[in-house]
Design a protein around this motif. Structure first.
Motif, PDB file in Angstrom:
ATOM      1  N   GLN A   1      41.255   7.259 -41.265  1.00 27.11           N
ATOM      2  CA  GLN A   1      42.001   7.943 -42.327  1.00 27.11           C
ATOM      3  C   GLN A   1      41.717   9.437 -42.358  1.00 27.11           C
ATOM      4  O   GLN A   1      42.538  10.213 -42.858  1.00 27.11           O
ATOM      5  CB  GLN A   1      41.674   7.309 -43.686  1.00 27.11           C
ATOM      6  CG  GLN A   1      42.337   5.950 -43.878  1.00 27.11           C
ATOM      7  CD  GLN A   1      41.968   5.290 -45.187  1.00 27.11           C
ATOM      8  OE1 GLN A   1      40.844   5.472 -45.685  1.00 27.11           O
ATOM      9  NE2 GLN A   1      42.892   4.528 -45.751  1.00 27.11           N
TER      10      GLN A   1
ATOM     11  N   TYR B   1      35.431  -8.850 -42.514  1.00 24.47           N
ATOM     12  CA  TYR B   1      34.238  -8.099 -42.891  1.00 24.47           C
ATOM     13  C   TYR B   1      33.346  -7.826 -41.683  1.00 24.47           C
ATOM     14  O   TYR B   1      32.420  -7.014 -41.753  1.00 24.47           O
ATOM     15  CB  TYR B   1      33.445  -8.821 -44.001  1.00 24.47           C
ATOM     16  CG  TYR B   1      32.897 -10.166 -43.609  1.00 24.47           C
ATOM     17  CD1 TYR B   1      31.620 -10.292 -43.052  1.00 24.47           C
ATOM     18  CD2 TYR B   1      33.627 -11.336 -43.827  1.00 24.47           C
ATOM     19  CE1 TYR B   1      31.100 -11.532 -42.708  1.00 24.47           C
ATOM     20  CE2 TYR B   1      33.130 -12.567 -43.481  1.00 24.47           C
ATOM     21  CZ  TYR B   1      31.866 -12.666 -42.918  1.00 24.47           C
ATOM     22  OH  TYR B   1      31.360 -13.900 -42.573  1.00 24.47           O
TER      23      TYR B   1
ATOM     24  N   LEU C   1      38.020   2.141 -40.825  1.00 30.31           N
ATOM     25  CA  LEU C   1      39.179   2.585 -41.598  1.00 30.31           C
ATOM     26  C   LEU C   1      38.976   4.003 -42.129  1.00 30.31           C
ATOM     27  O   LEU C   1      39.877   4.851 -42.023  1.00 30.31           O
ATOM     28  CB  LEU C   1      39.443   1.621 -42.752  1.00 30.31           C
ATOM     29  CG  LEU C   1      40.553   2.025 -43.741  1.00 30.31           C
ATOM     30  CD1 LEU C   1      41.884   2.201 -43.014  1.00 30.31           C
ATOM     31  CD2 LEU C   1      40.671   1.000 -44.858  1.00 30.31           C
ATOM     32  N   LEU C   2      37.804   4.285 -42.670  1.00 31.74           N
ATOM     33  CA  LEU C   2      37.546   5.626 -43.207  1.00 31.74           C
ATOM     34  C   LEU C   2      37.621   6.686 -42.113  1.00 31.74           C
ATOM     35  O   LEU C   2      38.164   7.783 -42.310  1.00 31.74           O
ATOM     36  CB  LEU C   2      36.174   5.654 -43.891  1.00 31.74           C
ATOM     37  CG  LEU C   2      36.075   4.908 -45.229  1.00 31.74           C
ATOM     38  CD1 LEU C   2      34.620   4.878 -45.713  1.00 31.74           C
ATOM     39  CD2 LEU C   2      36.971   5.543 -46.279  1.00 31.74           C
TER      40      LEU C   2
ATOM     41  N   ILE D   1      40.339 -11.046 -45.582  1.00 29.93           N
ATOM     42  CA  ILE D   1      40.040  -9.670 -45.186  1.00 29.93           C
ATOM     43  C   ILE D   1      38.839  -9.701 -44.233  1.00 29.93           C
ATOM     44  O   ILE D   1      37.803 -10.295 -44.556  1.00 29.93           O
ATOM     45  CB  ILE D   1      39.713  -8.793 -46.411  1.00 29.93           C
ATOM     46  CG1 ILE D   1      40.920  -8.746 -47.352  1.00 29.93           C
ATOM     47  CG2 ILE D   1      39.326  -7.381 -45.961  1.00 29.93           C
ATOM     48  CD1 ILE D   1      42.167  -8.155 -46.749  1.00 29.93           C
TER      49      ILE D   1
ATOM     50  N   HIS E   1      44.793  -3.452 -41.605  1.00 31.41           N
ATOM     51  CA  HIS E   1      44.584  -4.888 -41.410  1.00 31.41           C
ATOM     52  C   HIS E   1      45.665  -5.491 -40.517  1.00 31.41           C
ATOM     53  O   HIS E   1      45.381  -6.412 -39.724  1.00 31.41           O
ATOM     54  CB  HIS E   1      44.551  -5.591 -42.763  1.00 31.41           C
ATOM     55  CG  HIS E   1      43.337  -5.262 -43.572  1.00 31.41           C
ATOM     56  ND1 HIS E   1      43.338  -5.249 -44.952  1.00 31.41           N
ATOM     57  CD2 HIS E   1      42.079  -4.913 -43.195  1.00 31.41           C
ATOM     58  CE1 HIS E   1      42.132  -4.918 -45.389  1.00 31.41           C
ATOM     59  NE2 HIS E   1      41.358  -4.703 -44.335  1.00 31.41           N
TER      60      HIS E   1
ATOM     61  N   GLU F   1      45.166   0.812 -46.084  1.00 33.14           N
ATOM     62  CA  GLU F   1      44.293  -0.329 -45.778  1.00 33.14           C
ATOM     63  C   GLU F   1      45.110  -1.519 -45.284  1.00 33.14           C
ATOM     64  O   GLU F   1      44.703  -2.222 -44.355  1.00 33.14           O
ATOM     65  CB  GLU F   1      43.494  -0.715 -47.020  1.00 33.14           C
ATOM     66  CG  GLU F   1      42.493  -1.841 -46.777  1.00 33.14           C
ATOM     67  CD  GLU F   1      41.641  -2.154 -47.996  1.00 33.14           C
ATOM     68  OE1 GLU F   1      40.737  -3.008 -47.875  1.00 33.14           O
ATOM     69  OE2 GLU F   1      41.892  -1.559 -49.065  1.00 33.14           O
TER      70      GLU F   1
ATOM     71  N   ARG G   1      36.183 -13.404 -41.364  1.00 32.02           N
ATOM     72  CA  ARG G   1      36.957 -13.068 -42.544  1.00 32.02           C
ATOM     73  C   ARG G   1      36.376 -13.701 -43.811  1.00 32.02           C
ATOM     74  O   ARG G   1      35.814 -14.794 -43.772  1.00 32.02           O
ATOM     75  CB  ARG G   1      38.411 -13.507 -42.367  1.00 32.02           C
ATOM     76  CG  ARG G   1      39.107 -12.818 -41.183  1.00 32.02           C
ATOM     77  CD  ARG G   1      40.506 -13.354 -40.952  1.00 32.02           C
ATOM     78  NE  ARG G   1      41.133 -12.702 -39.806  1.00 32.02           N
ATOM     79  CZ  ARG G   1      41.816 -11.552 -39.869  1.00 32.02           C
ATOM     80  NH1 ARG G   1      41.966 -10.950 -41.052  1.00 32.02           N
ATOM     81  NH2 ARG G   1      42.344 -11.017 -38.788  1.00 32.02           N
TER      82      ARG G   1
ATOM     83  N   PRO H   1      34.412  -2.843 -40.491  1.00 25.88           N
ATOM     84  CA  PRO H   1      35.840  -2.544 -40.691  1.00 25.88           C
ATOM     85  C   PRO H   1      36.095  -1.395 -41.666  1.00 25.88           C
ATOM     86  O   PRO H   1      36.953  -0.551 -41.425  1.00 25.88           O
ATOM     87  CB  PRO H   1      36.399  -3.862 -41.225  1.00 25.88           C
ATOM     88  CG  PRO H   1      35.473  -4.898 -40.685  1.00 25.88           C
ATOM     89  CD  PRO H   1      34.117  -4.271 -40.672  1.00 25.88           C
ATOM     90  N   SER H   2      35.352  -1.339 -42.768  1.00 25.01           N
ATOM     91  CA  SER H   2      35.584  -0.268 -43.745  1.00 25.01           C
ATOM     92  C   SER H   2      35.224   1.093 -43.162  1.00 25.01           C
ATOM     93  O   SER H   2      35.904   2.096 -43.425  1.00 25.01           O
ATOM     94  CB  SER H   2      34.779  -0.522 -45.024  1.00 25.01           C
ATOM     95  OG  SER H   2      33.388  -0.605 -44.738  1.00 25.01           O
ATOM     96  N   GLY H   3      34.161   1.132 -42.344  1.00 24.23           N
ATOM     97  CA  GLY H   3      33.781   2.390 -41.700  1.00 24.23           C
ATOM     98  C   GLY H   3      34.823   2.850 -40.696  1.00 24.23           C
ATOM     99  O   GLY H   3      35.123   4.051 -40.595  1.00 24.23           O
TER     100      GLY H   3
END
Length: 301
Positions: free
Chosen positions: A37, A72, A33-34, A70, A49, A45, A65, A29-31
């Motif tokens: 963006q 993961y 999002l980056l 959140i 979500h 963020e 989650r 998920p963080s990848g």
């Protein structure tokens, strides 16, 4: 799942990132999002979500989650992978991209000119970050769209050798009517009307007695009138704004008369043009009137 607004495009991009077409492993998920963006700097963020929550509620992704809720781990479902493939197909449709830009540019110009009373430029439009399925249009694409709208008679305006499209586009009557009637610039022009000839027993033809013949007429006067109107439309941008608007209205009236096979209507429109342009004794439009109008009016009866 449909993709027709920016937030829908973002969800489509999330699905694409989670279901790479090349079969490679999807980022977490963080990848995702980056990556998003980088193309959409205003995406937060929290908004990301919310998009994930909606995709999950529709059965397109599964999320694991943490205690704070959140996600993961994110995985697409079969339905999600199908939606991602559909999004990719639509985004890669080059013809649809070109057609949509022309419609959206004309719609934007209408709002800017008619509602906001502005004199917009192509750069102003690009500043709104217009896109097709989330992929922004380029300067070159907009130049081509402006040139095509000009060539088709929807917009006009000054140009330069370096920019072959209106730099400060103005709407023509055709352009305004297209938007106000909620038409697309790609709608087919009305075809010549079908008429009926009722042939009596004494007619010198071989169809027999009292036969109804369906036919489409292309009279010589119609071809001459079309050529004249095309020449006037090309010369009209050189006129003052108020006079140009009157001429464009009469050109449209004359074109309708041709489509309806009504030479009297065409004649009235051209006579109206002549009265407005009686002072135009020089320049392109004056030459057109002096050379063509008398013969054309005679042909129209």
């Amino acid at each position: 799942m449909t993709f027709n607004r920016l937030e829908h495009f973002l969800r489509g991009e999330i699905l694409l990132a989670l279901a790479p077409a090349d079969g490679s492993s999807a980022p977490g998920p963080s990848g995702v999002l980056l990556t998003l963006q980088e193309r959409h700097p205003t995406l937060t963020e929290n908004d990301f979500h919310l998009h994930v929550d909606l995709l999950e509620s529709r059965g397109l992704v599964r999320a694991q989650r943490a205690a704070n809720n959140i996600p993961y781990v994110l995985n697409t479902t079969a339905e999600g992978r199908e939606a991602a493939a559909d999004f990719a197909r639509k985004r890669e449709d080059r013809v649809a991209r070109v057609r949509q830009l022309q419609d959206e540019y004309l719609q934007w110009l209408y709002v800017e000119i008619e509602h906001e009373d502005r004199s917009p430029t192509p750069d102003d439009y690009l500043a709104t970050t217009p896109s097709f399925y989330g992929l922004p249009y380029t300067d070159r694409e907009l130049l081509k769209a402006g040139a095509r709208l000009r060539d088709a008679g929807f917009i006009t305006g000054p140009e330069t050798d370096q920019y072959d499209a209106p730099l400060r586009p103005a709407l023509t009557v055709k352009g305004r009517r297209t938007i106000e009637l909620k038409h697309s610039v790609h709608d087919e022009a009305p075809s010549a009307p079908s008429i009926h000839n009722y042939v009596g027993a004494n007619a010198n033809v071989n169809f027999g007695d009292n036969v109804t013949q369906n036919m489409t007429v292309s009279a010589p006067w119609a071809d001459e009138a079309r050529a004249f109107l095309d020449a006037v439309a090309q010369a009209a941008p050189t006129l003052p704004e108020d006079l140009r608007a009157d001429i464009e209205l009469r050109v449209e009236d004359a074109r309708r008369g041709i489509a309806e096979q009504q030479p009297s209507k065409v004649k009235a429109a051209i006579e109206g043009m002549q009265s407005f342009l009686s002072a135009a004794t020089s320049g392109a439009l004056g030459s057109i009137l002096a050379a063509q109008v008398p013969a054309l009016l005679s042909l129209l009866g």
